[in-house]
Design an enzyme around this catalytic site. Structure first.
Site, short mmCIF file in Angstrom:
data_model
loop_
_atom_site.label_atom_id
_atom_site.label_comp_id
_atom_site.label_asym_id
_atom_site.label_seq_id
_atom_site.Cartn_x
_atom_site.Cartn_y
_atom_site.Cartn_z
N ASP A 35 0.84 -1.20 0.00
CA ASP A 35 0.00 0.00 0.00
C ASP A 35 0.87 1.25 0.00
O ASP A 35 2.03 1.22 0.40
CB ASP A 35 -0.88 0.01 1.26
CG ASP A 35 -2.13 -0.82 1.08
OD1 ASP A 35 -2.40 -1.25 -0.05
OD2 ASP A 35 -2.83 -1.03 2.08
N LYS A 57 -3.79 2.93 -2.47
CA LYS A 57 -5.02 3.68 -2.68
C LYS A 57 -5.04 4.81 -1.68
O LYS A 57 -5.18 4.61 -0.48
CB LYS A 57 -6.28 2.82 -2.57
CG LYS A 57 -6.23 1.74 -1.52
CD LYS A 57 -7.52 1.00 -1.46
CE LYS A 57 -7.58 -0.07 -2.50
NZ LYS A 57 -8.77 -0.10 -3.28
N MET A 170 -8.86 8.90 8.40
CA MET A 170 -9.29 9.39 7.08
C MET A 170 -10.29 10.54 7.20
O MET A 170 -11.23 10.64 6.40
CB MET A 170 -9.91 8.24 6.26
CG MET A 170 -8.94 7.12 5.97
SD MET A 170 -9.70 5.66 5.27
CE MET A 170 -10.28 4.80 6.74
C1 LIG Z 1 -6.95 3.24 4.85
S1 LIG Z 1 -6.63 3.73 6.51
C2 LIG Z 1 -5.52 2.46 6.97
C3 LIG Z 1 -5.42 2.30 8.46
C4 LIG Z 1 -4.44 1.23 8.86
N1 LIG Z 1 -4.88 -0.08 8.45
C5 LIG Z 1 -4.17 1.22 10.36
O1 LIG Z 1 -4.49 0.26 11.05
O2 LIG Z 1 -3.61 2.22 10.83
C6 LIG Z 1 -5.55 5.09 6.25
C7 LIG Z 1 -5.66 6.13 7.35
O3 LIG Z 1 -4.92 5.72 8.50
C8 LIG Z 1 -4.41 6.86 9.15
N2 LIG Z 1 -2.95 6.79 9.16
C9 LIG Z 1 -2.20 5.78 8.71
N3 LIG Z 1 -0.89 6.00 8.93
C10 LIG Z 1 -0.82 7.20 9.56
C11 LIG Z 1 0.25 7.99 10.06
N4 LIG Z 1 1.52 7.58 9.99
N5 LIG Z 1 -0.05 9.17 10.64
C12 LIG Z 1 -1.32 9.58 10.73
N6 LIG Z 1 -2.37 8.88 10.29
C13 LIG Z 1 -2.13 7.71 9.72
C14 LIG Z 1 -4.90 8.08 8.36
O4 LIG Z 1 -6.12 8.48 8.91
C15 LIG Z 1 -5.08 7.48 6.99
O5 LIG Z 1 -5.95 8.25 6.20
#
Ligand SMILES: C[S@@+](CC[C@H](N)C(=O)[O-])C[C@H]1O[C@@H](n2cnc3c(N)ncnc32)[C@H](O)[C@@H]1O
Length: 254
Positions: A35, A57, A170
């Protein structure tokens, strides 16, 4: 036919990867379907002869169709390749891991899930926010700030009245709308709130505000996705500034 590993890569910093994930990347990977949110630092840990395909994505950008990702996993597993499906955070938290396990099962392919640190807990922690704290909250609710693509809009009214810390994934691009809904549903405008962007990564930044002020502060500071929003008393515990951890660079250099 090989099994497919669904691996959580954590929030970004390579030293927050689990040992199991690091071992699979370095020793077993033949095909890696990664991803967008998987950091370059982590991709650098993949076995050099493995093939890495980015199937990211990101909200607002062109993305790889989910069905195509399913087909890739199935195709390579049927060829006997060791497939690692590498996802940001945890595969089963807003990561479509459940859908991918179902697709693999339908094709008769075994899946093994390697959990990762989810952003909703590890990113607030990176700025000093404990998502639960006995003095302030009885729990935490992880919720998506986006809707569409088969997802209903979260029930902001119920969430506003739930009494738990809200951790919103998100949600940055809709922060104005989300805040308006929470306040309309009865959450006091002076409820502590925070937004943390690129948590645990070198570009990590955050703002600490009241709920009512959060959209203006996010905009004034120019915070960009990926970001986590925290709403609730615990957000007041965010530190003002964070010194960047250098442990990651030291581990990788060792
Ligand atoms: C599609 S979701 C995936 C979440 C992921 N599976 C998890 O458990 O963290 C993507 C969202 O996770 C959050 N996110 C992921 N990595 C991040 C980071 N390093 N800092 C801040 N938000 C993060 C944001 O809200 C981003 O839009």
């Amino acid at each position: 036919m090989s099994k497919v590993y669904l691996i959580g890569a954590g929030p970004g910093a390579a030293d927050l990867l689990t040992l199991r994930a690091a071992r699979l990347l370095a020793e077993k990977a033949e095909i890696v379907l990664a991803d967008d949110l998987v950091s370059d630092e982590i991709l650098a840990m993949v076995r050099p002869d493995a093939r890495v395909l980015k199937v990211g994505k990101r909200g607002g950008k062109a993305s790889t169709a989910q069905g195509f990702i399913h087909r890739l996993m199935v195709r390579y597993a049927r060829r006997g390749k060791c497939v690692l499906r590498l996802k940001g955070g945890d595969p089963f938290v807003f990561g479509r891991g459940g859908e991918e396990v179902e697709a693999l099962a339908a094709a008769g392919i075994e899946a093994e899930v390697v959990p990762g640190l989810t952003a909703g807990i590890s990113v607030p922690a990176a700025v000093g926010i404990p998502v639960t704290h006995r003095a302030y909250t009885q729990g935490v609710t992880l919720v998506t700030g986006t809707s569409g693509e088969g997802c209903d809009e979260p029930n902001w009214r119920a969430l506003a009245q739930g009494g738990t810390t809200l951790v919103i994934y998100m949600g940055l691009s809709r922060v104005l709308n989300i805040v308006a809904r929470l306040i309309a549903a009865g959450l006091p405008p002076d409820t502590p709130a925070a937004a943390i962007a690129s948590g645990t990564l070198p570009g990590q930044r955050h703002v600490k505000a009241t709920l009512a002020d959060l959209p203006a502060r996010v905009s004034a500071e120019g915070l960009a996705s990926p970001a986590i929003i925290v709403v609730g008393e615990v957000a007041a515990l965010a530190v003002a500034t964070v010194s960047s951890p250098d442990i990651s660079a030291r581990i990788l250099a060792a």
